[in-house]
Design a protein around this motif. Sequence first.
Motif, PDB file in Angstrom:
ATOM      1  N   VAL A 185       0.835  -1.200   0.091  1.00  0.00           N
ATOM      2  CA  VAL A 185      -0.055   0.070   0.270  1.00  0.00           C
ATOM      3  C   VAL A 185       0.807   1.085   0.075  1.00  0.00           C
ATOM      4  N   GLY A 186       0.274   2.348  -0.527  1.00  0.00           N
ATOM      5  CA  GLY A 186       1.079   3.562  -0.468  1.00  0.00           C
ATOM      6  C   GLY A 186       0.069   4.829  -0.480  1.00  0.00           C
ATOM      7  N   PHE A 187       0.688   5.891   0.018  1.00  0.00           N
ATOM      8  CA  PHE A 187      -0.227   7.100   0.108  1.00  0.00           C
ATOM      9  C   PHE A 187       0.743   8.238  -0.075  1.00  0.00           C
ATOM     10  N   ILE A 188       0.213   9.166  -1.013  1.00  0.00           N
ATOM     11  CA  ILE A 188       0.881  10.271  -1.660  1.00  0.00           C
ATOM     12  C   ILE A 188       0.142  11.735  -1.067  1.00  0.00           C
ATOM     13  N   ASP A 189       0.872  12.375  -0.193  1.00  0.00           N
ATOM     14  CA  ASP A 189       0.252  13.620   0.514  1.00  0.00           C
ATOM     15  C   ASP A 189       0.879  14.595  -0.557  1.00  0.00           C
ATOM     16  N   HIS A 190      -0.275  15.315  -0.964  1.00  0.00           N
ATOM     17  CA  HIS A 190       0.089  16.227  -1.967  1.00  0.00           C
ATOM     18  C   HIS A 190      -0.853  17.423  -2.007  1.00  0.00           C
ATOM     19  N   LYS A 191      -0.381  18.568  -2.715  1.00  0.00           N
ATOM     20  CA  LYS A 191      -1.163  19.941  -2.490  1.00  0.00           C
ATOM     21  C   LYS A 191      -2.589  19.995  -2.771  1.00  0.00           C
ATOM     22  N   CYS A 192      -3.174  18.847  -3.397  1.00  0.00           N
ATOM     23  CA  CYS A 192      -4.761  18.963  -3.644  1.00  0.00           C
ATOM     24  C   CYS A 192      -5.251  17.991  -2.534  1.00  0.00           C
ATOM     25  N   GLY A 193      -4.541  17.203  -1.789  1.00  0.00           N
ATOM     26  CA  GLY A 193      -5.079  16.199  -0.851  1.00  0.00           C
ATOM     27  C   GLY A 193      -4.359  15.006  -0.751  1.00  0.00           C
ATOM     28  N   GLY A 194      -4.583  13.793  -0.952  1.00  0.00           N
ATOM     29  CA  GLY A 194      -3.851  12.654  -1.133  1.00  0.00           C
ATOM     30  C   GLY A 194      -4.373  11.548  -1.879  1.00  0.00           C
ATOM     31  N   ASN A 195      -3.500  10.878  -2.273  1.00  0.00           N
ATOM     32  CA  ASN A 195      -3.927   9.592  -3.206  1.00  0.00           C
ATOM     33  C   ASN A 195      -3.399   8.354  -2.374  1.00  0.00           C
ATOM     34  N   HIS A 196      -4.334   7.270  -2.494  1.00  0.00           N
ATOM     35  CA  HIS A 196      -4.131   5.938  -1.907  1.00  0.00           C
ATOM     36  C   HIS A 196      -3.753   4.828  -3.084  1.00  0.00           C
TER      37      HIS A 196
ATOM     38  N   HIS B 212      10.929  17.232  -4.242  1.00  0.00           N
ATOM     39  CA  HIS B 212       9.671  18.087  -4.199  1.00  0.00           C
ATOM     40  C   HIS B 212       9.600  18.285  -2.611  1.00  0.00           C
ATOM     41  N   GLU B 213       9.293  19.678  -2.342  1.00  0.00           N
ATOM     42  CA  GLU B 213       9.510  20.121  -0.979  1.00  0.00           C
ATOM     43  C   GLU B 213       7.989  19.904  -0.303  1.00  0.00           C
ATOM     44  N   ASP B 214       6.860  19.861  -0.801  1.00  0.00           N
ATOM     45  CA  ASP B 214       5.682  19.765  -0.194  1.00  0.00           C
ATOM     46  C   ASP B 214       4.801  18.262  -0.514  1.00  0.00           C
ATOM     47  N   GLU B 215       5.391  17.536  -1.185  1.00  0.00           N
ATOM     48  CA  GLU B 215       4.719  16.354  -1.306  1.00  0.00           C
ATOM     49  C   GLU B 215       5.762  15.199  -0.514  1.00  0.00           C
ATOM     50  N   TYR B 216       5.018  14.047  -0.245  1.00  0.00           N
ATOM     51  CA  TYR B 216       5.535  12.952   0.705  1.00  0.00           C
ATOM     52  C   TYR B 216       4.922  11.769   0.139  1.00  0.00           C
ATOM     53  N   LEU B 217       5.607  10.714   0.304  1.00  0.00           N
ATOM     54  CA  LEU B 217       5.354   9.293  -0.198  1.00  0.00           C
ATOM     55  C   LEU B 217       5.490   8.310   0.890  1.00  0.00           C
ATOM     56  N   TRP B 218       4.393   7.618   1.358  1.00  0.00           N
ATOM     57  CA  TRP B 218       4.617   6.634   2.350  1.00  0.00           C
ATOM     58  C   TRP B 218       4.124   5.330   1.671  1.00  0.00           C
ATOM     59  N   THR B 219       4.975   4.123   1.934  1.00  0.00           N
ATOM     60  CA  THR B 219       4.444   2.959   1.424  1.00  0.00           C
ATOM     61  C   THR B 219       4.631   1.769   2.544  1.00  0.00           C
TER      62      THR B 219
END
Length: 228
Positions: A54-65, A111-118
């Motif tokens: 599983v992964g989650f991207i925290d980005h400027k418009c919200g987040g993607n799973h 990228h300074e404002d987006e993060y990835l978690w896996t």
Amino acid sequence: MTELSHVELSTIMARVRTALVGIDNVDAGLLADLQQAEQWLDSRPLPLPVDVHVGFIDHKCGGNHYAAFSRKDLIAEIAQFCREWWSDIRDKRDPATLDDEQVAEIYFERHEDEYLWTERISVAVSVPESVSPLRIGRHLVISTSHIRPSTADLLDQWAPLLPEARPLGVAEAGYGWFVLTDPLDGKAPEMAPPELRAAIDFARAQGCRWLLLDRDADCVDGLETFDW
């Protein structure tokens, strides 16, 4: 080794057990344990626990799973997002020339404002209390041409007998017979014709507990055939 289904695991166990039968001084308890494990796997109505990436991207418009059954597939989905927004990191490299792991690593490092978690998690399947386990077995279907007509007559004679009176497990099946593939003991090896023993051994080697000799089934390579 990749993930295996119940049937594949049970088949491997059956092949190991078959190979061990022909070796001298093999522990009978080990063979019995292997057979019990095969039957346990065959009786499970639901799949074994499975690993999910599983992964989650925290980005400027919200987040993607994201979720996938392998890390490769997971990173491929994440890399698709990174390539779409590649211009945000002002990197001169062409993301199309980089593999998925490189694209994801470069994108989130720069990228300074987006993060990835896996993470990889194991998903277990719970069996409802109201559901009774189903015992599901396997059988091999081959043509009756693999036995002689005289052997067919023997199967017809043995099928109606009480179980303790039969030299081997057999049941009439309309246009053929079901034959148990357990190793023959006692006088059974002497009473069973050689081509029937060969068919039983062949089915057991495929991890099948039963052999179905059927009039309309196909012939298989490796077994003798006979004219009826």
